[in-house]
Each structure stands twice: as C-alpha cells, then as structure tokens.
Scaffold this motif. Structure first.
Motif, PDB file in Angstrom:
ATOM      1  N   VAL A  46       8.259   1.631 -15.078  1.00 25.23           N
ATOM      2  CA  VAL A  46       7.634   2.544 -16.041  1.00 25.23           C
ATOM      3  C   VAL A  46       7.516   3.946 -15.439  1.00 25.23           C
ATOM      4  CG1 VAL A  46       5.554   3.020 -17.385  1.00 25.23           C
ATOM      5  CG2 VAL A  46       6.393   0.675 -17.178  1.00 25.23           C
ATOM      6  N   ALA A  47       7.179   4.029 -14.151  1.00 22.82           N
ATOM      7  CA  ALA A  47       7.078   5.332 -13.495  1.00 22.82           C
ATOM      8  C   ALA A  47       8.413   6.069 -13.542  1.00 22.82           C
ATOM      9  CB  ALA A  47       6.629   5.157 -12.043  1.00 22.82           C
ATOM     10  N   SER A  48       9.487   5.335 -13.368  1.00 24.23           N
ATOM     11  CA  SER A  48      10.811   5.945 -13.448  1.00 24.23           C
ATOM     12  C   SER A  48      11.092   6.454 -14.858  1.00 24.23           C
ATOM     13  CB  SER A  48      11.889   4.920 -13.044  1.00 24.23           C
ATOM     14  OG  SER A  48      11.658   4.432 -11.745  1.00 24.23           O
ATOM     15  N   ALA A  49      10.604   5.719 -15.869  1.00 20.71           N
ATOM     16  CA  ALA A  49      10.814   6.124 -17.260  1.00 20.71           C
ATOM     17  C   ALA A  49       9.996   7.358 -17.608  1.00 20.71           C
ATOM     18  CB  ALA A  49      10.449   4.978 -18.194  1.00 20.71           C
ATOM     19  N   LEU A  55       1.952   6.738  -7.054  1.00 17.26           N
ATOM     20  CA  LEU A  55       0.903   7.590  -7.620  1.00 17.26           C
ATOM     21  C   LEU A  55       1.176   9.065  -7.322  1.00 17.26           C
ATOM     22  CD1 LEU A  55      -2.290   5.496  -6.815  1.00 17.26           C
ATOM     23  CD2 LEU A  55      -1.377   5.999  -9.088  1.00 17.26           C
ATOM     24  N   TYR A  56       1.618   9.373  -6.128  1.00 24.00           N
ATOM     25  CA  TYR A  56       1.932  10.760  -5.773  1.00 24.00           C
ATOM     26  C   TYR A  56       3.090  11.301  -6.610  1.00 24.00           C
ATOM     27  CZ  TYR A  56      -1.174  11.576  -1.796  1.00 24.00           C
ATOM     28  OH  TYR A  56      -2.264  11.809  -1.006  1.00 24.00           O
ATOM     29  N   LEU A  57       4.071  10.450  -6.878  1.00 20.75           N
ATOM     30  CA  LEU A  57       5.197  10.885  -7.704  1.00 20.75           C
ATOM     31  C   LEU A  57       4.748  11.149  -9.141  1.00 20.75           C
ATOM     32  CD1 LEU A  57       7.962   8.474  -6.369  1.00 20.75           C
ATOM     33  CD2 LEU A  57       7.910  10.958  -6.114  1.00 20.75           C
ATOM     34  N   MET A  58       3.761  10.366  -9.602  1.00 23.98           N
ATOM     35  CA  MET A  58       3.218  10.567 -10.930  1.00 23.98           C
ATOM     36  C   MET A  58       2.361  11.836 -11.016  1.00 23.98           C
ATOM     37  SD  MET A  58       4.288   8.174 -12.963  1.00 23.98           S
ATOM     38  CE  MET A  58       5.776   8.700 -12.113  1.00 23.98           C
ATOM     39  N   ALA A  59       1.844  12.272  -9.878  1.00 22.47           N
ATOM     40  CA  ALA A  59       0.933  13.417  -9.865  1.00 22.47           C
ATOM     41  C   ALA A  59       1.599  14.671 -10.424  1.00 22.47           C
ATOM     42  CB  ALA A  59       0.441  13.677  -8.446  1.00 22.47           C
ATOM     43  N   ALA A  60       2.898  14.781 -10.249  1.00 17.68           N
ATOM     44  CA  ALA A  60       3.608  15.962 -10.739  1.00 17.68           C
ATOM     45  C   ALA A  60       3.601  16.044 -12.257  1.00 17.68           C
ATOM     46  CB  ALA A  60       5.048  15.948 -10.232  1.00 17.68           C
ATOM     47  N   ASP A 117       0.826  -1.210   0.000  1.00 19.41           N
ATOM     48  CA  ASP A 117       0.000   0.000   0.000  1.00 19.41           C
ATOM     49  C   ASP A 117       0.860   1.259   0.000  1.00 19.41           C
ATOM     50  OD1 ASP A 117      -2.246  -1.496  -0.080  1.00 19.41           O
ATOM     51  OD2 ASP A 117      -2.988  -0.994   1.901  1.00 19.41           O
ATOM     52  N   GLY A 118       1.964   1.230   0.739  1.00 19.36           N
ATOM     53  CA  GLY A 118       2.872   2.379   0.743  1.00 19.36           C
ATOM     54  C   GLY A 118       3.479   2.620  -0.622  1.00 19.36           C
ATOM     55  N   LEU A 119       3.894   1.548  -1.283  1.00 16.80           N
ATOM     56  CA  LEU A 119       4.494   1.670  -2.616  1.00 16.80           C
ATOM     57  C   LEU A 119       3.489   2.244  -3.619  1.00 16.80           C
ATOM     58  CD1 LEU A 119       6.711  -0.917  -4.429  1.00 16.80           C
ATOM     59  CD2 LEU A 119       4.675  -0.057  -5.570  1.00 16.80           C
ATOM     60  N   SER A 125       8.843   9.960  -2.043  1.00 12.92           N
ATOM     61  CA  SER A 125      10.094  10.310  -2.727  1.00 12.92           C
ATOM     62  C   SER A 125      10.559   9.097  -3.531  1.00 12.92           C
ATOM     63  CB  SER A 125      11.183  10.711  -1.730  1.00 12.92           C
ATOM     64  OG  SER A 125      11.563   9.601  -0.930  1.00 12.92           O
ATOM     65  N   TRP A 126      11.419   9.329  -4.486  1.00  9.70           N
ATOM     66  CA  TRP A 126      11.937   8.216  -5.283  1.00  9.70           C
ATOM     67  C   TRP A 126      12.769   7.246  -4.449  1.00  9.70           C
ATOM     68  CZ3 TRP A 126       9.822   7.056  -9.699  1.00  9.70           C
ATOM     69  CH2 TRP A 126       9.208   8.060 -10.453  1.00  9.70           C
ATOM     70  N   PRO A 127      13.659   7.726  -3.568  1.00 10.16           N
ATOM     71  CA  PRO A 127      14.395   6.766  -2.729  1.00 10.16           C
ATOM     72  C   PRO A 127      13.472   5.881  -1.898  1.00 10.16           C
ATOM     73  CG  PRO A 127      15.459   8.907  -2.643  1.00 10.16           C
ATOM     74  CD  PRO A 127      14.163   9.103  -3.375  1.00 10.16           C
ATOM     75  N   LEU A 128      12.405   6.480  -1.338  1.00 11.32           N
ATOM     76  CA  LEU A 128      11.467   5.688  -0.543  1.00 11.32           C
ATOM     77  C   LEU A 128      10.769   4.652  -1.423  1.00 11.32           C
ATOM     78  CD1 LEU A 128       9.959   5.185   2.134  1.00 11.32           C
ATOM     79  CD2 LEU A 128       8.252   6.858   1.372  1.00 11.32           C
TER      80      LEU A 128
END
Length: 318
Positions: A79-82, A22-27, A15-17, A148-151
């Motif tokens: 894919v999110a990283s890409a 999704l929050y990182l994608m929001a930007a 659930d955390g992942l 965050s990406w590290p998390l």
C-alpha cells in the motif's frame, strides 16, 4: 541457537522495515498528519501488545502470529508503494493511515511472538532475551539513516525468507511444549503487585533512556547509528552481566552509573552514551522477571512490559 539467531535477525528487520516505511510516507504528509500517523503507529505497535500476548499464549500453533505479522507488513509495504502513485490528497491520507495501522499491528504480533518463543525455547535465559530484544534498536537506526525504497524492499524480502526458514525448521514443537508447561505458583495479589512494579520500572527506564537519548546530538546522521548501537549493546550485555553477577548487584550498579551520568550529563556526550548503555542493561532483567511471575503467560508478560514503554516516552517528550 539457530532459532534464536533467526528470531533476533527478524527483530532487526521488522523494526527497520516499520520505521523506514513510515519515513518514506512522511514525504506525503503534512506536519499535523505526520504526528497523527506516528501516534497511530506507536499506539497500535505497543499498546496492543498485551492483547496480542494473550492471543499468543492461547494459540496452539504460535507461528500463526509470525505469519500474520509478515502478511500485514507485506500489505503495508504494498500500500505504501501505491501511495506514491495516488493523486488525490484525501485518498492518500486514508492510505497512509492504513499503512500505519498495518505496520503497527504487524509489529505488535511479531514482538509478542518473538519474545514468547525465545522465552520458551531457551528456558527464559536472560542472555537470550537480551539478544533478541537488542537488535530492534539497531534496526530503527538503520531504517532512519538509510531510509529508501530499495532498502524497504530488501528488508521485506529478507523478512519473508527468514520467517519461512524459521517456520520450516521449527516444525510444531512449541504446541507440545505449551501443553506441558507448569503455571506459576504465585498468588493473584502477588502477581498483580509484581507486574505493576515491573511495569513502573519499565516506564521509568523508558523515561530515563529517552532523556539521555534526546540530549545526544543527532547530526551527523552517523550519531543515530551510534545511539542505536549503544542501546543494542546495552540490552545485549545486560543479560550476560546479570547472569554472571546476579540481578540485585546488576541493578544496584546500573542505578549508580545512571545517577552519576545524569548528574554529569552536561560534561560530555560520552557520559550520555554511558547512561544510555547502562539503563538498557536492565531490559533483559525485567523481561526475565516478568516471565518468572507470569510463568506460562510469556506472551502477556512481554506485551505488558512493551505497553509500559509508551508512558515513559511521552513523559520524556513532555
């Protein structure tokens, strides 16, 4: 106990992942697109769980569900990283929708796998069910606050390692257990009515819980962690309380506490948090009852109750 502990930690990580990703994608999304992304994720994560549950009940090797979830979530993170490196806005939108799809399906597969495995390996113990379902709320809070990406990568690494440990430690006993399980003795009509009643109760619970949560200030961000912790402790405590004092007494007490907190909700935030805690105490109870009614179909039982959460949330928002 070891397998229960690992599956409980896995729930926190999954659930955390998902929320962190999704929050990182929001930007990378417009407001309109963002609504669609979150809607797509929630529809796939919750409303597909009855189908995932049916599949889980039929699989002779249940851990394929866990492995499938890990693969989908890993691909989603990749894919999110890409997406960060994508220049074309149209291509980026398609990739973001793909990420939401994989996150939702991976989430769906994991939850029915975990709920079913805990029910089977603990003989449908309410305390174990409450423990398993509890950590998801805290995972959502941590994923939102420390996004965050590290998390995200830490979540993924821990998820892969723990999933591998679970499969290695568990071996193949679950398939043998499934072959010997006795199906429930209730008539079809009784089962249908009981399941519909439980789903209706879950819808009401999600509505009330979301109403309490919505009125609690979300600033500072530490309040999100507090909300997640209260929901987690409520789900965790509910199984122990019901086991000690009985289901009827527990539900009646919860009803009184929730009603009082709802009437006095404007008095203080503490009452809102108390109401949130109390309403979450019923989660392991409803899951336990669903497993009793649908004995031998624990994956379906978990999936149906999970799907019933969405109408309640939508009603609360409306």
């Amino acid at each position: 106990m070891e397998r229960l502990g690992i599956s409980t930690l896995l729930h926190f990580l999954v659930d955390g992942l998902c929320l962190c990703c999704l929050y990182l994608m929001a930007a990378s999304c417009s407001t309109a697109s963002l609504v669609g992304v979150f809607l797509l994720y929630n529809v796939l994560a919750f409303l597909t769980q009855p189908l995932s549950g049916l599949c889980a009940d039929r699989l002779r090797e249940p851990h394929w569900m866990l492995l499938g979830a890990v693969v989908l979530l890993t691909l989603a993170v990749g894919v999110a990283s890409a997406v960060v490196a994508v220049v074309s806005l149209n291509t980026s939108r398609l990739l973001i929708l793909l990420v939401a799809t994989m996150l939702g399906l991976g989430n769906s597969l994991f939850h029915v796998w975990g709920g079913r495995q805990v029910a089977l390996t603990t003989a449908n113990d309410m305390r174990a069910l409450g423990l398993f379902v509890s950590t998801g709320a805290m995972g959502l809070a941590v994923g939102a606050v420390f996004c965050s990406w590290p998390l995200l990568y830490m979540f993924l690494l821990a998820l892969c390692l723990l999933a591998a440990v679970y499969v290695q430690r568990d071996g193949r006993p679950s398939a043998k257990t499934d072959d010997n399980r006795v199906k429930g003795g209730f008539g079809f009509g009784v089962v249908v009515l009981a399941v519909l009643a439980l789903m209706g109760f879950v819808m009401l619970r999600s509505f009330v819980g979301e109403a309490f949560s919505a009125d609690i200030p979300k600033q500072p961000k530490s309040m999100l962690l507090l909300i997640g912790a209260v929901a987690m402790l409520g789900k965790m405590a509910g199984g122990w309380v019901a086991r000690q004092f009985g289901i009827i007494k527990t539900l009646l007490t919860v009803a009184v506490v929730v009603a009082l907190c709802a009437l006095l909700r404007d008095e203080s935030e503490a009452l809102l948090l108390t109401g949130l805690f109390a309403v979450n105490c019923t989660m392991p109870v409803t899951l336990y009852l669903a497993n009793v009614v649908l004995k031998g179909r624990e994956g379906l039982a978990f999936g149906l109750l999970a799907a019933a959460l969405i109408p309640g949330y939508l009603l609360a928002y409306l």
